[in-house]
Each structure stands twice: as structure tokens, then as C-alpha cells.
Design an enzyme around this catalytic site. Structure first.
Site, PDB file in Angstrom:
ATOM      1  N   HIS A 134       8.826   2.743   9.132  1.00 47.21           N
ATOM      2  CA  HIS A 134       8.682   1.596  10.337  1.00 47.21           C
ATOM      3  C   HIS A 134       7.584   2.027  10.940  1.00 47.21           C
ATOM      4  O   HIS A 134       7.381   3.226  11.328  1.00 47.21           O
ATOM      5  CB  HIS A 134       9.869   1.710  10.974  1.00 47.21           C
ATOM      6  CG  HIS A 134       9.788   0.691  12.224  1.00 47.21           C
ATOM      7  ND1 HIS A 134       9.778  -0.537  11.995  1.00 47.21           N
ATOM      8  CD2 HIS A 134       9.370   1.324  13.424  1.00 47.21           C
ATOM      9  CE1 HIS A 134       9.592  -1.230  13.232  1.00 47.21           C
ATOM     10  NE2 HIS A 134       9.339  -0.209  14.271  1.00 47.21           N
ATOM     11  N   THR A 193      20.557   2.170   8.272  1.00 46.62           N
ATOM     12  CA  THR A 193      21.962   1.793   8.642  1.00 46.62           C
ATOM     13  C   THR A 193      22.074   0.277   9.181  1.00 46.62           C
ATOM     14  O   THR A 193      21.036  -0.197   9.109  1.00 46.62           O
ATOM     15  CB  THR A 193      22.269   2.796   9.962  1.00 46.62           C
ATOM     16  OG1 THR A 193      21.569   2.412  11.014  1.00 46.62           O
ATOM     17  CG2 THR A 193      22.572   4.353   9.458  1.00 46.62           C
ATOM     18  N   SER A 223       0.715  -1.129  -0.027  1.00 45.90           N
ATOM     19  CA  SER A 223      -0.011  -0.064   0.006  1.00 45.90           C
ATOM     20  C   SER A 223       0.986   1.272   0.040  1.00 45.90           C
ATOM     21  O   SER A 223       0.437   2.287  -0.386  1.00 45.90           O
ATOM     22  CB  SER A 223      -1.036  -0.069   1.024  1.00 45.90           C
ATOM     23  OG  SER A 223      -0.379   0.207   2.572  1.00 45.90           O
ATOM     24  N   GLU A 230       1.100   6.766   7.077  1.00 47.32           N
ATOM     25  CA  GLU A 230       2.341   6.296   6.151  1.00 47.32           C
ATOM     26  C   GLU A 230       2.156   6.897   4.506  1.00 47.32           C
ATOM     27  O   GLU A 230       3.128   7.254   4.091  1.00 47.32           O
ATOM     28  CB  GLU A 230       2.237   4.656   6.418  1.00 47.32           C
ATOM     29  CG  GLU A 230       2.832   4.258   7.643  1.00 47.32           C
ATOM     30  CD  GLU A 230       3.219   2.834   7.554  1.00 47.32           C
ATOM     31  OE1 GLU A 230       2.551   2.128   6.714  1.00 47.32           O
ATOM     32  OE2 GLU A 230       3.835   2.344   8.546  1.00 47.32           O
ATOM     33  N   LEU A 277      18.690  -6.799   7.240  1.00 46.77           N
ATOM     34  CA  LEU A 277      19.692  -6.675   6.185  1.00 46.77           C
ATOM     35  C   LEU A 277      21.382  -6.858   6.801  1.00 46.77           C
ATOM     36  O   LEU A 277      21.381  -6.512   7.653  1.00 46.77           O
ATOM     37  CB  LEU A 277      19.811  -5.163   5.583  1.00 46.77           C
ATOM     38  CG  LEU A 277      18.234  -4.700   5.251  1.00 46.77           C
ATOM     39  CD1 LEU A 277      18.457  -2.998   4.885  1.00 46.77           C
ATOM     40  CD2 LEU A 277      18.182  -5.033   3.986  1.00 46.77           C
TER      41      LEU A 277
HETATM   42  C1  GAR Z   1       3.966  -0.719   6.679  1.00 44.04           C
HETATM   43  O1  GAR Z   1       2.865  -0.484   7.901  1.00 44.04           O
HETATM   44  C2  GAR Z   1       5.298  -0.667   7.130  1.00 44.04           C
HETATM   45  O2  GAR Z   1       5.364   0.473   8.104  1.00 44.04           O
HETATM   46  C3  GAR Z   1       5.869  -1.737   7.910  1.00 44.04           C
HETATM   47  O3  GAR Z   1       5.128  -2.864   6.933  1.00 44.04           O
HETATM   48  C4  GAR Z   1       3.999  -2.259   6.450  1.00 44.04           C
HETATM   49  C5  GAR Z   1       3.946  -2.652   4.905  1.00 44.04           C
HETATM   50  O4  GAR Z   1       2.583  -1.958   4.291  1.00 44.04           O
HETATM   51  N1  GAR Z   1       7.103  -1.965   7.581  1.00 44.04           N
HETATM   52  C6  GAR Z   1       7.753  -2.784   8.485  1.00 44.04           C
HETATM   53  O5  GAR Z   1       7.111  -3.366   9.679  1.00 44.04           O
HETATM   54  C7  GAR Z   1       9.156  -2.696   8.567  1.00 44.04           C
HETATM   55  N2  GAR Z   1       9.867  -3.267   9.898  1.00 44.04           N
HETATM   56  P1  GAR Z   1       2.243  -2.075   2.689  1.00 44.04           P
HETATM   57  O6  GAR Z   1       2.882  -3.482   2.199  1.00 44.04           O
HETATM   58  O7  GAR Z   1       0.972  -1.967   2.649  1.00 44.04           O
HETATM   59  O8  GAR Z   1       3.083  -0.883   2.538  1.00 44.04           O
END
Ligand code: GAR
Length: 217
Positions: A109, A141, A13, A174, A93
Site C-alpha cells: 500500500h 485481512t 512495476s 516499493e 476484497l
Molecule cells: C503501487 O504504488 C501500489 O502501492 C499501489 O498501486 C501501485 C501499483 O503499481 N497499490 C494500491 O494503491 C493498493 N491499494 P504497479 O502496478 O506499478 O506495481
């Protein structure tokens, strides 16, 4: 036009939000490649629909994290991107991979870092009865979820929230903050030097905070 590569593992998304901003001509970048470590990631379909090249590199086919990361870097570098955008990419990573893209790779995040690094951030925020929660865009990082923060999207935790309702509120913010940061990059407003993020040549000692409007809970 600047070239970016987006790394995903799932729904995509955030990728979609970036695609939508490009389509609406609010964002002037080209997504040269969407790379997933999972072949069933729905984000791959979103990319295909938008006519963006995709690649799948399945981490389970590699003997070590380093070998998987080397294969990813080889694929990414074919496109010579100026920015790598991790959008729900759920792999830790290797040091070498993070170093290779130092200052050129950002992540989103789902927490107000440094709070709640790692997994299950919404569950942990609810368990702590946090008043606010949100998401952070930061430079990557080698240390997990620890690079210089650029922007935080802040949302309230409401009475009656469960993991799903809180997650969807965080997702909405986000989709505002990630395209904003990519736009700053596209306009050459964002920089990174010696572990420090800069916006318009000023050091970002604190991330820029974007709060959800109170009528949009
Ligand atoms: C998002 O909420 C992002 O912040 C999280 O995964 C989701 C992906 O949503 N990322 C993490 O947890 C990274 N550690 P999306 O695939 O719908 O963009």
C-alpha cells in the site's frame, strides 16, 4: 521452490521488481500465475515476456463482489500457491476471499500505514504537508489496509514535490521492499499467527523500516 501467485490491475512495476530479483537469482520463488482483473493491465505483458502464465478475470462480468472473488479463488487455487502477492490489485476484497487466504496473502500500500488507508495517498500526504511518506507491505485481512504490517519503506517529502514526483519516489522504495518481503517468505523467515506477523520467530510489533538513502532522492 515455493510457488506464488501475483494479483495485478495495472502497470505491474512491482511485479517487474519481483521478476527481476528472480532473474538475478536474488529470490528463489516461482511465479505460477499473474492474475489481472483488467485485460489492459500492462503488467500482463511483463508476465508474458517473462514466460509466466497469465489469467484475466474481469470483475465487470460478475453480479457481485463475492461471485468475482469466488472465480478468482478458483483460478488461484488451481496453482496451489503458498503466497498470494497483491501488487497494485485495485479491488476491495470480500470477507470470504480474505479469510480464505488468511496468513497467505500480502499487499503493498502506498502509504505509511495506518496513515492514508484507501486511495489518493500521495495527494493526501502532500495536502497534509507530511514530512515523510512511503509504502507498507502487510498481511491482508478483511478490513481494508489494516492487516499486520511487515515492512515500511520510508521516503522524504521534498519541497516542490507534486503527486507524480512523490509517487515515483514511493515506487522506487516499493521495488526494494516488496522483493525483500517475498525473499523472507521464500527463506521461511516470515510467519503469521492470530493476526500477528513474525520475522525469524520474533513478533513484529512494529514493521521493519527501510529508509531511502539520502543521496537517492
Ligand atoms: C503501487 O504504488 C501500489 O502501492 C499501489 O498501486 C501501485 C501499483 O503499481 N497499490 C494500491 O494503491 C493498493 N491499494 P504497479 O502496478 O506499478 O506495481
Amino acid at each position: 521452490m515455493r510457488s506464488i501467485v501475483v494479483l495485478i490491475s495495472g502497470g505491474g512495476s512491482n511485479l517487474q521488481a519481483i521478476i527481476d530479483h528472480i532473474k538475478a537469482e536474488k529470490l528463489d520463488v516461482r511465479i505460477s500465475l499473474v492474475l489481472s482483473n483488467r485485460e489492459d493491465a500492462y503488467g500482463l505483458k511483463r508476465a508474458e515476456k517473462a514466460g509466466i502464465p497469465t489469467a484475466i478475470i474481469d470483475h465487470t462480468q460478475f453480479e457481485s463482489r463475492e461471485l468475482f472473488d469466488q472465480a478468482m479463488a478458483k483460478e488461484i487455487d488451481r496453482y496451489n500457491p503458498e503466497l498470494i502477492v497483491m501488487a497494485g490489485f485495485m479491488r476491495i476484497l470480500s470477507h470470504g476471499f480474505a479469510e480464505h487466504y488468511a496468513g497467505k496473502m500480502i499487499n503493498i500500500h502506498p502509504a505509511l500505514l495506518p496513515a492514508y488507508k484507501g486511495l489518493h495517498t500521495h495527494r493526501r500526504a502532500l495536502a497534509d504537508k507530511a514530512v515523510h511518506h512511503g509504502a507498507t507491505v502487510h498481511f491482508v485481512t478483511p478490513e481494508l489496509d489494516s492487516g499486520a504490517s511487515i515492512v515500511q519503506g520510508k521516503v522524504p517529502v521534498l519541497a516542490g514535490d507534486n503527486e507524480e514526483s512523490l509517487q515515483s519516489r514511493v515506487h522506487r522504495i516499493e521495488h526494494v521492499i516488496y522483493p525483500t518481503v517475498v525473499e523472507w517468505f521464500a527463506k521461511d523467515r516470515l510467519a503469521y499467527l492470530d493476526g500477528q506477523a513474525y520475522l525469524d520467530d520474533k513478533p513484529l510489533n512494529q514493521p521493519v523500516i527501510i529508509e531511502q538513502a539520502s543521496d537517492q532522492h
